[in-house]
Enzyme design. Sequence first.
Site, mmCIF file in Angstrom:
data_model
loop_
_atom_site.group_PDB
_atom_site.id
_atom_site.type_symbol
_atom_site.label_atom_id
_atom_site.label_comp_id
_atom_site.label_asym_id
_atom_site.label_seq_id
_atom_site.Cartn_x
_atom_site.Cartn_y
_atom_site.Cartn_z
ATOM 1 N N ASP A 189 0.868 -1.170 0.000
ATOM 2 C CA ASP A 189 0.000 0.000 0.000
ATOM 3 C C ASP A 189 0.919 1.239 0.000
ATOM 4 O OD1 ASP A 189 -2.421 1.567 0.677
ATOM 5 O OD2 ASP A 189 -1.392 1.820 2.594
ATOM 6 N N ASP A 249 -0.104 5.215 0.964
ATOM 7 C CA ASP A 249 -0.303 6.217 2.023
ATOM 8 C C ASP A 249 -0.363 5.529 3.396
ATOM 9 O OD1 ASP A 249 -0.683 7.691 -0.270
ATOM 10 O OD2 ASP A 249 -2.466 8.719 0.432
ATOM 11 N N ASP A 268 -1.866 -0.412 5.929
ATOM 12 C CA ASP A 268 -2.071 0.298 7.202
ATOM 13 C C ASP A 268 -3.524 0.515 7.591
ATOM 14 O OD1 ASP A 268 -2.336 2.314 5.061
ATOM 15 O OD2 ASP A 268 -2.533 3.730 6.720
HETATM 16 O O1 LIG Z 1 -6.041 7.103 -1.657
HETATM 17 C C1 LIG Z 1 -6.057 7.065 -0.401
HETATM 18 O O2 LIG Z 1 -6.971 7.536 0.274
HETATM 19 C C2 LIG Z 1 -4.952 6.378 0.340
HETATM 20 O O3 LIG Z 1 -4.327 5.465 -0.449
HETATM 21 P P1 LIG Z 1 -3.642 4.124 0.079
HETATM 22 O O4 LIG Z 1 -4.530 3.039 -0.435
HETATM 23 O O5 LIG Z 1 -2.290 4.168 -0.604
HETATM 24 O O6 LIG Z 1 -3.527 4.152 1.557
HETATM 25 MG MG LIG Z 2 -2.844 3.275 3.264
#
Ligand SMILES: O=C(O)COP(=O)(O)O
Ligand SMILES: [Mg+2]
Length: 229
Positions: free
Chosen positions: A8, A10, A174
């Site tokens: 992943d 963020d 996360d």
């Molecule tokens: O786009 C988002 O809200 C966060 O993206 P993620 O899936 O990389 O945590």
């Molecule tokens: Mg994430």
Amino acid sequence: MIRLILADVDGTLTEDRDTYRLDLDAVAALRLAEKMGIKVGLVSGNSYPVLRGLHQYMGLSGGVVAENGCVVYLQHFERLCEKLERKLAQEFSDTFGLAQSWQNPYRESDYAFYLRDDFDTNQAKKWASSHGLTLRYSGYAVHISVNSEGKALGVRRLIQLSGLEREQVAAIGDSSTDIELLKEVGYPVALANSTQDLKESSIMITRSKSGKGVVEMVHAVLRERGVTS
Ligand SMILES: O=C(O)COP(=O)(O)O
Ligand SMILES: [Mg+2]
């Protein structure tokens, strides 16, 4: 033996769950995995151009799943979901007073919005289901999507395109939006600072948070392959 790591972005490749700054040790660890013959892919709620760019500039080769499972890239681009009318994104934004993500012009099936403290999740869930949509929260943004399976949809396709079995794939995330990622792989990992529901979907929880937890995970995978690190 693990041949593909899916990460992943963020909250996972970043220094913490409240920043967009990449953890450079995590980037170095993923490059080391690639050097040792383990491909690395990115699986995220972010838009395709952002992920394709990161994948390229980080030196990865495992592919990309974007828009929470709706888009897959491995040598070629595939959109797995129907397109969601842009005016619905505007309607959601107006109804709940949420600013649209700067990436929305580059999305077509999953739109994102910045959260406010007074956001009424239950009302928003009702709005989404009355429009045949699914609501998700990544810790960074609220998403509305045509895809009820989330990241699982794109991850299954990426694993198929890679010619691998799920037992050969590890993944790390996360937030709740990663439950659908972790359940598709043989080696599901959560971070020390992941949401509780994600920890319950994992077989390993790192001692460190976010990017430093990714470093731990990469070294665990390398050890499992008999590469001492
Ligand atoms: O786009 C988002 O809200 C966060 O993206 P993620 O899936 O990389 O945590
Ligand atoms: Mg994430």
